[in-house]
Scaffold this motif. Structure first.
Motif, short mmCIF file in Angstrom:
data_model
loop_
_atom_site.label_atom_id
_atom_site.label_comp_id
_atom_site.label_asym_id
_atom_site.label_seq_id
_atom_site.Cartn_x
_atom_site.Cartn_y
_atom_site.Cartn_z
N UNK A 37 0.82 -1.25 0.05
CA UNK A 37 -0.05 -0.13 -0.11
C UNK A 37 0.97 1.29 -0.10
N UNK A 38 1.90 1.21 0.60
CA UNK A 38 2.75 2.39 0.69
C UNK A 38 3.38 2.76 -0.50
N UNK A 39 3.90 1.76 -1.30
CA UNK A 39 4.45 2.00 -2.63
C UNK A 39 3.45 2.30 -3.66
N UNK A 40 2.12 1.73 -3.62
CA UNK A 40 1.04 2.25 -4.45
C UNK A 40 0.72 3.77 -4.02
N UNK A 41 0.58 4.10 -2.83
CA UNK A 41 0.56 5.53 -2.38
C UNK A 41 1.47 6.31 -2.92
N UNK A 42 2.81 6.03 -2.81
CA UNK A 42 3.82 6.88 -3.22
C UNK A 42 3.61 7.12 -5.05
N UNK A 43 3.25 5.97 -5.64
CA UNK A 43 3.21 5.99 -7.11
C UNK A 43 2.02 6.69 -7.55
N UNK A 44 1.14 6.71 -6.71
CA UNK A 44 0.07 7.69 -7.18
C UNK A 44 0.22 9.10 -6.72
N UNK A 45 0.90 9.28 -5.78
CA UNK A 45 1.34 10.91 -5.56
C UNK A 45 2.14 11.53 -6.47
N UNK A 46 3.20 10.64 -6.90
CA UNK A 46 4.03 11.11 -8.12
C UNK A 46 3.33 11.40 -9.31
N UNK A 47 2.40 10.43 -9.52
CA UNK A 47 1.56 10.79 -10.64
C UNK A 47 0.78 11.92 -10.78
N UNK A 49 1.12 14.51 -8.71
CA UNK A 49 2.06 15.66 -8.81
C UNK A 49 2.46 16.17 -10.39
N UNK A 50 2.64 15.10 -11.03
CA UNK A 50 3.08 15.45 -12.38
C UNK A 50 1.95 15.71 -13.07
N UNK A 51 0.75 15.43 -13.07
CA UNK A 51 -0.47 15.93 -13.62
C UNK A 51 -0.56 17.44 -13.19
N UNK A 52 -0.56 17.66 -11.91
CA UNK A 52 -0.92 18.80 -11.39
C UNK A 52 0.12 19.84 -11.95
N UNK A 106 -10.49 24.31 -19.28
CA UNK A 106 -11.63 24.08 -18.31
C UNK A 106 -11.59 22.49 -18.21
N UNK A 107 -11.73 21.75 -19.51
CA UNK A 107 -12.11 20.40 -19.43
C UNK A 107 -10.66 19.79 -18.91
N UNK A 108 -9.62 20.26 -19.23
CA UNK A 108 -8.37 19.25 -18.65
C UNK A 108 -8.24 19.80 -17.18
N UNK A 109 -8.60 20.64 -16.51
CA UNK A 109 -8.66 21.01 -15.12
C UNK A 109 -9.81 19.91 -14.43
N UNK A 110 -11.01 19.97 -15.17
CA UNK A 110 -12.08 19.29 -14.41
C UNK A 110 -11.64 17.78 -14.51
N UNK A 111 -11.06 17.59 -15.80
CA UNK A 111 -10.86 15.81 -15.66
C UNK A 111 -9.58 15.36 -14.83
N UNK A 112 -8.77 16.50 -14.67
CA UNK A 112 -7.56 16.05 -13.49
C UNK A 112 -8.26 15.83 -12.48
#
Length: 298
Positions: A37-47, A49-52, A106-112
């Protein structure tokens, strides 16, 4: 319907067809399922952050920058009706010359936001109505809701299982029993769950891929499920600019409440009719089998 709930050592997706396909292909997902779960959380957090960061840079270099200070302060994520009203006024002149750029932002922000189950899309839907008026705003919001939810579905399918298995297992097991009992009316039942506030939308986006809900049912059920809320918020945004003060803004009008109730009834009607319909080819059940499992009720 399953005869008993799975034990704590049985993965939720142990018998899922998609897992068998991935096993044969030696797919990437099988390796991702082995993460902690920790590895999954870190991977999601990195993804996330990149999208943001990508969205931030897009907004920074697309939206107007040469604005006076009294207008620049309103170029921010809207959190209330006042923010929406001032932001729509600031962007009105810019929108006339850069319509599609603003629409894409607008669409890109909403989808993100939808893809990572981030709250705050209600005011963004209101902004869509204020900027693009009713029909274009409604189409943009519905597309963003549906595609963003599908992105969340996909991200959870590949990266979210270790977290779901550890922290959402009990809740998903209860929902799995109810969904299995409604497989014959899955589309209407899923759309009904999206309309009602009983189960949060973020949970349905994250959990659906692990509950055996097909992609098409998920996507189109989501569109139907978010339609009442989208109609309400976009219409409110379209009329917000005409209000003298944002204090007069409200989402909960009698018309909006009645419309939501009517849509819920329409979605429940096929389930109720199917439940009480008699199958002429069905074999009569024994008395001991006629008792209905209470967990299968809506």
């Amino acid at each position: 319907m399953h005869s008993s709930a799975p034990t704590d050592t049985t993965p939720l997706l142990s018998n899922n067809t998609t897992n068998n396909v991935d096993d044969k292909k030696g797919g990437v997902r099988q390796r991702l399922l082995k993460m902690t779960p920790l590895q999954s959380f870190i991977t999601l957090l990195c993804l996330a952050a990149t999208v943001a960061l990508c969205v931030f840079l897009m907004l920074k270099y697309t939206l107007p920058r040469d604005l006076p200070d009294d207008q620049r302060k309103w170029i921010k994520f809207p959190r209330n009706a006042e923010d929406v009203q001032h932001l729509s006024i600031v962007l009105e002149a810019y929108l006339a010359q850069h319509y599609y750029q603003v629409l894409i932002c607008f669409v890109t922000t909403y989808v993100s936001l939808q893809a990572f189950a981030v709250p705050g899309t209600v005011m963004l839907s209101v902004l869509g109505g204020a900027l693009f008026k009713f029909w274009v705003g409604l189409a943009a919001v519905l597309f963003s809701c549906g595609f963003g939810a599908l992105c969340c579905y996909t991200i959870s399918y590949y990266l979210g299982y270790p977290i779901v298995e550890k922290y959402l297992r009990a809740r998903m097991t209860k929902l799995q029993v109810k969904i299995d009992a409604k497989r014959d009316q899955l589309f209407f039942y899923f759309a009904f769950l999206r309309v009602t506030p009983f189960i949060p939308n973020w949970f349905m986006n994250v959990a659906s891929c692990h509950l055996g809900i097909p992609v098409l049912v998920f996507f189109f059920g989501t569109l139907v499920g978010v339609l009442p809320n989208s109609l309400v918020t976009v219409q409110a945004g379209a009329t917000l600019a005409a209000l003298a003060s944002p204090d007069d803004f409200t989402l909960f009008t009698p018309q909006n409440i009645i419309m939501t109730v009517v849509i819920c009834i329409c979605l429940l009607l096929p389930i109720i009719l199917h439940r009480h319909a008699d199958d002429p080819l069905a074999t009569p059940k024994a008395d001991s089998e006629e008792q209905e499992d209470p967990l299968a009720r809506v």
